[in-house]
Design a protein around this motif. Structure first.
Motif, PDB file in Angstrom:
ATOM      1  N   ASN A  13    -113.291  91.706 101.078  1.00 14.14           N
ATOM      2  CA  ASN A  13    -114.470  91.763 100.564  1.00 14.14           C
ATOM      3  C   ASN A  13    -115.499  92.976 101.186  1.00 14.14           C
ATOM      4  O   ASN A  13    -115.775  92.010 101.955  1.00 14.14           O
ATOM      5  CB  ASN A  13    -115.263  90.754 100.177  1.00 14.14           C
ATOM      6  N   THR A  14    -115.482  93.811 101.107  1.00 14.27           N
ATOM      7  CA  THR A  14    -116.084  95.067 101.923  1.00 14.27           C
ATOM      8  C   THR A  14    -116.898  96.687 100.823  1.00 14.27           C
ATOM      9  O   THR A  14    -116.551  96.227  99.412  1.00 14.27           O
ATOM     10  CB  THR A  14    -114.483  95.998 102.756  1.00 14.27           C
ATOM     11  N   VAL A  15    -117.718  96.817 101.603  1.00 12.52           N
ATOM     12  CA  VAL A  15    -118.222  97.660 100.866  1.00 12.52           C
ATOM     13  C   VAL A  15    -118.792  98.825 101.874  1.00 12.52           C
ATOM     14  O   VAL A  15    -118.727  98.662 103.107  1.00 12.52           O
ATOM     15  CB  VAL A  15    -119.952  98.304 100.778  1.00 12.52           C
ATOM     16  N   LYS A  16    -118.437  99.885 101.705  1.00  9.62           N
ATOM     17  CA  LYS A  16    -118.562 101.619 101.574  1.00  9.62           C
ATOM     18  C   LYS A  16    -119.996 101.725 102.950  1.00  9.62           C
ATOM     19  O   LYS A  16    -121.108 100.893 102.724  1.00  9.62           O
ATOM     20  CB  LYS A  16    -118.816 102.683 101.284  1.00  9.62           C
ATOM     21  N   ARG A  17    -120.245 101.712 103.698  1.00 10.17           N
ATOM     22  CA  ARG A  17    -121.573 101.911 104.646  1.00 10.17           C
ATOM     23  C   ARG A  17    -121.755 103.083 105.907  1.00 10.17           C
ATOM     24  O   ARG A  17    -121.262 103.264 106.365  1.00 10.17           O
ATOM     25  CB  ARG A  17    -121.405 100.038 105.548  1.00 10.17           C
ATOM     26  N   GLY A  18    -122.081 104.376 104.808  1.00 14.41           N
ATOM     27  CA  GLY A  18    -121.883 105.491 105.122  1.00 14.41           C
ATOM     28  C   GLY A  18    -121.167 106.213 106.050  1.00 14.41           C
ATOM     29  O   GLY A  18    -120.196 105.686 106.166  1.00 14.41           O
ATOM     30  N   LEU A  19    -121.368 107.451 106.525  1.00  9.98           N
ATOM     31  CA  LEU A  19    -120.350 108.229 107.040  1.00  9.98           C
ATOM     32  C   LEU A  19    -120.478 107.891 109.056  1.00  9.98           C
ATOM     33  O   LEU A  19    -122.256 108.174 109.247  1.00  9.98           O
ATOM     34  CB  LEU A  19    -120.304 109.356 107.017  1.00  9.98           C
ATOM     35  N   SER A  20    -119.796 107.854 109.479  1.00 10.02           N
ATOM     36  CA  SER A  20    -119.498 107.940 110.679  1.00 10.02           C
ATOM     37  C   SER A  20    -119.225 109.141 111.588  1.00 10.02           C
ATOM     38  O   SER A  20    -118.224 109.164 111.269  1.00 10.02           O
ATOM     39  CB  SER A  20    -118.547 106.883 111.916  1.00 10.02           C
ATOM     40  N   GLN A  21    -120.028 109.815 112.829  1.00 13.55           N
ATOM     41  CA  GLN A  21    -119.537 110.770 113.377  1.00 13.55           C
ATOM     42  C   GLN A  21    -118.514 110.413 114.573  1.00 13.55           C
ATOM     43  O   GLN A  21    -119.071 109.492 115.441  1.00 13.55           O
ATOM     44  CB  GLN A  21    -121.269 111.286 114.084  1.00 13.55           C
ATOM     45  N   GLY A  26    -114.316 114.615 113.292  1.00 15.01           N
ATOM     46  CA  GLY A  26    -115.693 114.885 112.131  1.00 15.01           C
ATOM     47  C   GLY A  26    -116.411 113.503 111.275  1.00 15.01           C
ATOM     48  O   GLY A  26    -116.237 112.316 112.558  1.00 15.01           O
ATOM     49  N   LYS A  27    -116.300 113.656 110.264  1.00 14.02           N
ATOM     50  CA  LYS A  27    -117.376 112.791 109.700  1.00 14.02           C
ATOM     51  C   LYS A  27    -116.239 111.575 109.112  1.00 14.02           C
ATOM     52  O   LYS A  27    -115.775 111.872 108.503  1.00 14.02           O
ATOM     53  CB  LYS A  27    -118.385 112.950 108.613  1.00 14.02           C
ATOM     54  N   GLN A  28    -116.176 110.609 108.893  1.00 14.29           N
ATOM     55  CA  GLN A  28    -115.049 109.405 108.795  1.00 14.29           C
ATOM     56  C   GLN A  28    -116.510 108.529 107.938  1.00 14.29           C
ATOM     57  O   GLN A  28    -117.214 108.000 108.414  1.00 14.29           O
ATOM     58  CB  GLN A  28    -114.472 108.728 110.257  1.00 14.29           C
ATOM     59  N   PHE A  40    -115.850  98.996 110.369  1.00 16.26           N
ATOM     60  CA  PHE A  40    -115.030  99.620 110.464  1.00 16.26           C
ATOM     61  C   PHE A  40    -114.551 101.193 110.104  1.00 16.26           C
ATOM     62  O   PHE A  40    -115.263 101.037 108.644  1.00 16.26           O
ATOM     63  CB  PHE A  40    -113.515  98.664 110.735  1.00 16.26           C
ATOM     64  N   ILE A  41    -113.811 101.190 110.400  1.00 15.68           N
ATOM     65  CA  ILE A  41    -113.139 103.102 109.721  1.00 15.68           C
ATOM     66  C   ILE A  41    -111.667 102.717 109.730  1.00 15.68           C
ATOM     67  O   ILE A  41    -111.687 101.982 110.360  1.00 15.68           O
ATOM     68  CB  ILE A  41    -113.196 104.103 110.601  1.00 15.68           C
ATOM     69  N   LEU A  42    -111.559 102.926 108.737  1.00 14.25           N
ATOM     70  CA  LEU A  42    -109.688 103.030 108.174  1.00 14.25           C
ATOM     71  C   LEU A  42    -109.110 103.553 108.767  1.00 14.25           C
ATOM     72  O   LEU A  42    -109.321 105.096 109.498  1.00 14.25           O
ATOM     73  CB  LEU A  42    -110.200 102.991 106.663  1.00 14.25           C
ATOM     74  N   ASP A  43    -107.502 102.774 109.364  1.00 13.11           N
ATOM     75  CA  ASP A  43    -106.913 104.243 110.077  1.00 13.11           C
ATOM     76  C   ASP A  43    -106.096 104.703 108.887  1.00 13.11           C
ATOM     77  O   ASP A  43    -105.575 104.756 108.231  1.00 13.11           O
ATOM     78  CB  ASP A  43    -105.695 103.626 111.122  1.00 13.11           C
TER      79      ASP A  43
END
Ligand SMILES: [Zn+2]
Length: 298
Positions: A13-21, A26-28, A40-43
């Motif tokens: 139950n997850t959604v995208k929530r913007g990019l992280s520097q 770079g941006k993830q 979280f950021i995916l590995d």
């Protein structure tokens, strides 16, 4: 669409929530878990690495292309942001060799079954007081140039290793057309033991061809290009002391041969000739690492 699993509670139950520097990569894409509310950021295989995917995969490719770990480090100093020590070079090579090997072990190369076996001396630790070397047993398939079985041993040639090596060949190819070896005395017995040749009918036996170089004066030139490539690449092992490390690096050299580089005489990558189709782009190490990560093996 592919479901993204929360790395904390495994909820889908997850959604995208913007990019992280990120600091170095770079941006993830960042994801939000609606159940545990964590982001979280995916590995993708490079999580928390302080260097870019491009630099890490270039390192691995350079090292396994036969540049010593110190030469790779010197290249960094001249061309890239941040330095990396020669130990970091070896760490990356080992970490990603292990990761990719797990994935590759699930693939089934189609071999011609015409196999050539050879042993190579590995000068591990010969910069230090240690004398003598390790032995690397290696079998190549003629039709594809795919290296299908290897054995790393800290011992001189012996019966037990010869049997283990033959067993590995059998594991990768249950009934090869033939196996050609040099005149090493352990081979005939190891061969009979592993392939049950003494209890098989004559026409069902696996053929064992022996090339006695001291008698024929002829090296097996057809296959010698593969073995000499490997022999050229073990020089950096002089500086490696640890027995745990050397077999992993050898595995990386084999991976480079089977999956990364086009072979000089066939012009093709051995894995391609063995019918393995992988969805990877020009940077094959990067492609293999991403595939290995998404395969989510234990
Ligand atoms: Zn969660």
């Amino acid at each position: 669409m592919e479901k993204i699993t929360c790395r904390y509670c495994k909820s889908e139950n997850t959604v995208k929530r913007g990019l992280s520097q990120t600091q170095n990569r770079g941006k993830q894409q960042r994801h939000l878990c609606k159940d545990c509310k964590k982001t979280f950021i995916l590995d993708n295989g490079f999580w928390k690495k302080k260097n870019s995917e491009a630099k890490i995969t270039a390192t691995i490719d350079l090292y396994f292309s036969n540049l010593s770990s110190r030469k790779v480090r010197n290249h960094f100093r001249r061309h890239w942001e941040h330095n990396a020590s020669h130990v970091t070079v070896l760490n990356w090579c080992r970490e990603y060799t292990l990761k990719v090997s797990k994935f590759i072990d699930t693939l089934k190369p189609q071999l011609s079954g015409q196999l050539y076996a050879d042993e190579t001396e590995i000068p591990r630790g010969c910069n230090t007081k240690r004398k003598g070397g390790d032995k690397f047993w290696c079998a190549v398939d003629w039709g594809t140039r795919y290296i299908n079985a290897t054995l790393y041993s800290p011992n001189p040639q012996n019966m037990e290793d010869a049997v283990s090596f033959m067993a590995k060949i059998k594991q990768s190819n249950d009934k090869p057309k033939y196996i050609q070896t040099d005149a090493l005395t352990f081979y005939p017995r190891a061969f009979t033991k592993v392939f049950y040749n003494n209890i098989r009918k004559k026409d069902e036996r696996v053929k064992h061809l022996v090339n006695n170089v001291s008698k024929t004066g002829k090296h097996n030139v057809r296959i010698e290009t593969v073995f000499s490539k490997i022999k050229d690449r073990v020089d950096d092992f002089r500086g490696i002391k640890a027995l745990w490390s050397a077999p992993i690096l050898m595995q990386g050299i084999i991976l480079q041969h089977n999956y990364i580089e086009a072979h000089t005489t066939t012009g093709k990558i051995p894995a391609e000739l063995a019918g393995i189709k992988l969805d990877v782009e020009k940077n094959r190490w990067l492609g293999l690492i991403l595939l290995s990560q998404s395969a989510q093996l234990p």
